[in-house]
Design a protein around this motif. Structure first.
Motif, PDB file in Angstrom:
ATOM      1  N   UNK A  21       2.158   4.552  -6.966  1.00  0.00           N
ATOM      2  CA  UNK A  21       2.431   6.000  -7.763  1.00  0.00           C
ATOM      3  C   UNK A  21       2.194   5.954  -9.248  1.00  0.00           C
ATOM      4  N   UNK A  22       2.013   4.958 -10.011  1.00  0.00           N
ATOM      5  CA  UNK A  22       1.478   4.743 -10.969  1.00  0.00           C
ATOM      6  C   UNK A  22       0.035   5.180 -11.200  1.00  0.00           C
ATOM      7  N   UNK A  23      -0.613   4.532 -10.400  1.00  0.00           N
ATOM      8  CA  UNK A  23      -2.157   4.954 -10.152  1.00  0.00           C
ATOM      9  C   UNK A  23      -2.308   6.458  -9.855  1.00  0.00           C
TER      10      UNK A  23
ATOM     11  N   UNK B 204     -12.535   5.259 -17.829  1.00  0.00           N
ATOM     12  CA  UNK B 204     -12.723   3.884 -18.255  1.00  0.00           C
ATOM     13  C   UNK B 204     -10.961   3.819 -18.759  1.00  0.00           C
ATOM     14  N   UNK B 205     -10.712   4.821 -19.874  1.00  0.00           N
ATOM     15  CA  UNK B 205      -9.288   4.635 -20.110  1.00  0.00           C
ATOM     16  C   UNK B 205      -8.245   4.418 -18.984  1.00  0.00           C
ATOM     17  N   UNK B 206      -8.361   5.315 -17.783  1.00  0.00           N
ATOM     18  CA  UNK B 206      -7.757   5.044 -16.845  1.00  0.00           C
ATOM     19  C   UNK B 206      -7.643   3.922 -15.958  1.00  0.00           C
ATOM     20  N   UNK B 207      -8.659   3.333 -15.993  1.00  0.00           N
ATOM     21  CA  UNK B 207      -8.936   2.091 -15.113  1.00  0.00           C
ATOM     22  C   UNK B 207      -8.309   1.131 -15.783  1.00  0.00           C
ATOM     23  N   UNK B 208      -8.505   1.042 -17.182  1.00  0.00           N
ATOM     24  CA  UNK B 208      -7.709  -0.146 -18.072  1.00  0.00           C
ATOM     25  C   UNK B 208      -6.105  -0.090 -18.070  1.00  0.00           C
ATOM     26  N   UNK B 209      -5.836   1.381 -18.125  1.00  0.00           N
ATOM     27  CA  UNK B 209      -4.279   1.552 -17.894  1.00  0.00           C
ATOM     28  C   UNK B 209      -3.627   1.123 -16.787  1.00  0.00           C
ATOM     29  N   UNK B 210      -4.371   1.641 -15.802  1.00  0.00           N
ATOM     30  CA  UNK B 210      -3.868   1.183 -14.366  1.00  0.00           C
ATOM     31  C   UNK B 210      -3.835  -0.512 -14.201  1.00  0.00           C
TER      32      UNK B 210
ATOM     33  N   UNK C  58      -0.616  -5.301 -13.731  1.00  0.00           N
ATOM     34  CA  UNK C  58      -0.514  -6.944 -14.290  1.00  0.00           C
ATOM     35  C   UNK C  58       0.940  -6.982 -14.700  1.00  0.00           C
ATOM     36  N   UNK C  59       1.501  -5.979 -15.493  1.00  0.00           N
ATOM     37  CA  UNK C  59       2.825  -6.071 -15.905  1.00  0.00           C
ATOM     38  C   UNK C  59       3.785  -6.248 -14.891  1.00  0.00           C
TER      39      UNK C  59
END
Length: 216
Positions: free
Chosen positions: A5-7, A200-206, A211-212
């Motif tokens: 869902x987050x992705x 790029x920002x989307x990939x880092x955020x995902x 991880x969290x």
């Protein structure tokens, strides 16, 4: 499922923003029509102090519209001495006068996806230059991207343009400019760079979200 869902939200937002930017940044309306060109030319010809030769030059350029973006090359020599302010008559530094023009013009340009590509000061003498009889001591050069020739026509007929243009003519002693289209480009344009940055920002955020959520 929570990660999925987050992705979905992250990548969906990046995709939506990229599509919105692409829709705005590029010209999707095709070349100018004959009716549009006639309307723009009529507006310019109806202005007090209109330069018939300049209007016809612009008309020829608009009639050859291919619907593509273009970059206007400018080479400029500013007045060395202060010039009369168009409104107050007070002696004013040429760079300040040009800044007043640029503030008005660039704001209008950015709203239609136009922007400076680069601005560079002259730092040396002429090198390997020949076949030129006059060589003004140019101050700087710049290149400005236009989304389309329609946007150039819109800028030229903008109701605030004549007043702002007075500051440009007051500041500049010599100039020449002509439109160009890129053949070789060794840097990313915003049309490609921004979508890449968004993904790029989307990939880092995902990755951070995953991880969290996997931590105990």
């Amino acid at each position: 499922m929570r990660n999925l869902g987050a992705g979905t939200w992250i990548w969906g937002t990046a995709l939506a923003l990229s599509l919105a930017f692409t829709a705005w940044y590029h010209n999707w309306s095709g070349p100018l029509t004959a009716a549009e060109i006639s309307a723009y030319v009529e507006q310019l010809q109806g202005r007090p102090g209109s330069n018939p030769e300049a209007v016809m030059t612009l008309k020829t350029f608009l009639e050859a519209d291919d619907g593509r973006e273009f970059i206007m090359l400018n080479v400029i020599k500013l007045h060395a001495d202060p010039q009369p302010h168009p409104q107050t008559g007070e002696p004013t530094d040429a760079a300040e006068l040009l800044g007043t023009y640029s503030s008005a013009f660039i704001g209008r340009l950015l709203r239609s996806a136009g922007h400076p590509v680069f601005v560079a000061d002259k730092v040396g003498p002429f090198v390997d230059t020949f076949g030129v009889t006059e060589r003004p001591d140019w101050t700087f050069t710049s290149m400005v991207r236009y989304r389309s020739r329609r946007d150039l026509a819109e800028a030229a007929t903008y109701e605030g343009f004549p007043g702002a243009h007075l500051f440009k003519t007051a500041a500049i002693e010599n100039t020449f400019n002509f439109p160009t289209q890129t053949q070789i480009q060794l840097f990313f344009s915003p049309g490609l760079l921004l979508p890449l940055l968004l993904f790029f920002v989307a990939s880092l955020t995902h990755l951070v979200v995953m991880v969290r959520r996997q931590r105990p």
